[in-house]
Design an enzyme around this catalytic site. Structure first.
Site, PDB file in Angstrom:
ATOM      1  N   CYS A  79      24.469  95.014 -55.057  1.00  0.00           N
ATOM      2  CA  CYS A  79      25.445  95.944 -55.631  1.00  0.00           C
ATOM      3  C   CYS A  79      25.961  95.418 -56.979  1.00  0.00           C
ATOM      4  O   CYS A  79      25.187  95.301 -57.917  1.00  0.00           O
ATOM      5  CB  CYS A  79      26.572  96.250 -54.656  1.00  0.00           C
ATOM      6  SG  CYS A  79      27.499  97.715 -55.151  1.00  0.00           S
ATOM      7  N   HIS A 181      23.909  98.798 -50.597  1.00  0.00           N
ATOM      8  CA  HIS A 181      24.402  97.730 -49.729  1.00  0.00           C
ATOM      9  C   HIS A 181      23.469  97.568 -48.532  1.00  0.00           C
ATOM     10  O   HIS A 181      23.557  98.344 -47.591  1.00  0.00           O
ATOM     11  CB  HIS A 181      25.810  98.060 -49.240  1.00  0.00           C
ATOM     12  CG  HIS A 181      26.844  97.869 -50.276  1.00  0.00           C
ATOM     13  ND1 HIS A 181      27.418  96.646 -50.547  1.00  0.00           N
ATOM     14  CD2 HIS A 181      27.397  98.727 -51.160  1.00  0.00           C
ATOM     15  CE1 HIS A 181      28.281  96.771 -51.530  1.00  0.00           C
ATOM     16  NE2 HIS A 181      28.291  98.020 -51.921  1.00  0.00           N
ATOM     17  N   GLU A 183      23.652  95.442 -46.288  1.00  0.00           N
ATOM     18  CA  GLU A 183      24.465  95.078 -45.119  1.00  0.00           C
ATOM     19  C   GLU A 183      25.166  96.297 -44.526  1.00  0.00           C
ATOM     20  O   GLU A 183      25.843  96.182 -43.507  1.00  0.00           O
ATOM     21  CB  GLU A 183      25.458  93.968 -45.495  1.00  0.00           C
ATOM     22  CG  GLU A 183      26.707  94.395 -46.269  1.00  0.00           C
ATOM     23  CD  GLU A 183      26.495  94.629 -47.766  1.00  0.00           C
ATOM     24  OE1 GLU A 183      25.334  94.701 -48.211  1.00  0.00           O
ATOM     25  OE2 GLU A 183      27.509  94.755 -48.484  1.00  0.00           O
TER      26      GLU A 183
END
EC number: 4.3.2.10
Lengths: 208, 241
Positions: A79, A181, A183
């Site tokens: 990011c 992202h 995650e």
């Protein structure tokens, strides 16, 4: 050892949790010696470009990261961490980045039907068919951003359409970046992190 | 959420215990949910700690955006939950009591992080949509559309708008409410309250023009599946993952 570079970035703990989930040991550190001795580096990031770059500089991490990249250590920016890899950003004025990938970070255009920031899932179009990340083709990943990287096609592994083509995965030799992202991108995101560790750090199938 | 458990009610009352949040979250991720919203419906200081633990345990095994809300009154509390693994903070009552809290949160964590949740009840006499706070117990006298506009101008990056009239009734979303809202503000709007059948989702996306739809009962009780809803939306031409 995989190192997550510690500069108080917002998503650091969630990135660490994703690696924990994969059973990959990570170390969160700002220590130059530890960073330079690492097999792989993660540069997380949430927030604005200038203060993030300032924190890296204050901790002397900009030169350490560049040195590690010159030693051919694989680096993955996530990011804002991805945006920091480029030469410059026009977020609140002109600011210099790490300059590890040619290109600059500019604002997403204001266009009807496209809310800024882009907040949500978007579908990847694969550009580099032989990338280790080729499985992202037609897969959705989760984005939260108002700026994007304007760079040559040769650095773009995959992109998404958000009124303009937005680079999603970028690569310049051993430097990788994800605008989304991983995650927060479910199974695909986790697989991307796993692939970075297995294929790039421990196998070096990056083709470079 | 109430005291660390997932609960669901009808029109904000008659709460029924559904189960362990981390297990439920993991199951929804498997089914293809795009985001999860945890609202601590009976937040107190003691339960705030429970919520932090819940966020921590969910974010260790579920990798999608998590919004957390309920009883958050300060930037310090926001920071605590974000550090525990939340991606977005939802403000409701506290935002009405202290609108500057929206701005403070947005300045510190970015607009994308601050969701303002608005619980709305239609005044049957005037047809006006009104804002309720404190878990729907307190009428504020605020017009919902005006408050939505103000919340966005203060820094809200997203609005989570629940129709109290529809909540838990499974009689469809209040598409008229969302159509009016999406004309007034240009941040993502998540519709909540009333999901019952597959076509309810199509209606709220196509007619209500919302960016997301939240459903609890129909998924908690297994009456609809997330993939079933997404297939229906795709066939209707809605862009979904």
């Amino acid at each position: 050892m995989l190192t997550i570079i510690d500069y108080d970035a917002g998503n650091t703990y969630n990135v660490k949790k994703a690696f924990d989930f994969l059973g990959v040991k990570t170390r969160l550190t700002a220590d130059p010696a530890e960073i330079l001795a690492s097999r792989g580096l993660i540069l997380p990031g949430v927030g604005a470009f200038a203060p993030a770059m300032q924190t890296l500089r204050t901790r002397g991490l900009d030169t350490v990261i560049k040195k590690a990249v010159m030693q051919k250590t694989p680096l993955l920016g996530i990011c804002l961490g991805m945006q920091l890899l480029f030469e410059s950003s026009s977020e609140y004025g002109e600011h210099k980045g790490l300059g590890l990938i040619p290109g600059k970070v500019i604002a997403l255009p204001r266009k009807k039907g496209y809310k800024v920031p882009q907040m949500g899932w978007n579908e990847n179009e694969l550009i580099q068919k032989n990338s280790v990340f080729s499985f992202v083709a037609q897969q959705y990943t989760y984005f939260v951003h108002s700026f994007y990287a304007d760079c040559d096609n040769k650095y773009i592994v995959s992109r998404v359409d958000y009124s303009v083509p937005v680079p999603a995965i970028v690569q310049n030799k051993n430097v990788y970046g994800l605008q989304f992202h991983p995650e927060k991108s479910g199974n695909v995101g986790i697989k991307i992190l796993q692939t970075f560790v297995k294929e790039i750090i421990y196998n070096d199938n990056s083709g470079n | 959420m109430d005291n660390g458990r997932v609960k669901k009610g009808i029109n904000f009352v008659n709460l029924v215990d559904i189960g362990d949040p981390a297990a439920i979250a993991a199951e929804y991720e498997r089914q293809g949910a795009d985001e999860l919203v945890f609202l601590d419906i009976t937040a107190t200081n003691q339960k705030r700690q429970t919520m932090k633990e819940v966020v921590e345990s969910v974010s260790r095994r579920v990798f999608m955006p998590l919004t957390v809300g309920g009883g958050i009154k300060s930037v310090a509390q926001m920071q605590l939950l974000l550090k525990a693994g939340a991606d977005k903070i939802s403000l409701n009552t506290a935002a009405v009591v202290e609108p500057q809290l929206i701005t403070k949160g947005a300045q510190k964590f970015g607009r994308q992080c601050i969701v303002v949740a608005i619980d709305v009840k239609k005044n049957s006499a005037t047809g006006q949509y009104m804002v309720f706070t404190s878990g729907g117990q307190h009428g504020t006298g605020l017009d919902a559309l005006d408050w939505a506009e103000q919340a966005v101008s203060l820094g809200a990056g997203e609005l989570l708008v629940t129709s109290m009239d529809k909540d838990g009734t499974k009689s469809g979303f209040d598409t008229e409410l969302y159509r009016e809202l999406t004309e007034r503000v240009d941040v993502p709007i998540i519709a909540s309250g009333g999901a019952g059948k597959l076509n309810d989702f199509t209606a709220v996306f196509c007619k209500g023009k919302v960016d997301g739809a939240l459903a609890a009962s129909v998924f908690h009780y297994g009456e609809l599946t997330i993939s079933g809803v997404k297939d229906t939306l795709k066939k209707a031409g809605v862009n979904v993952r």
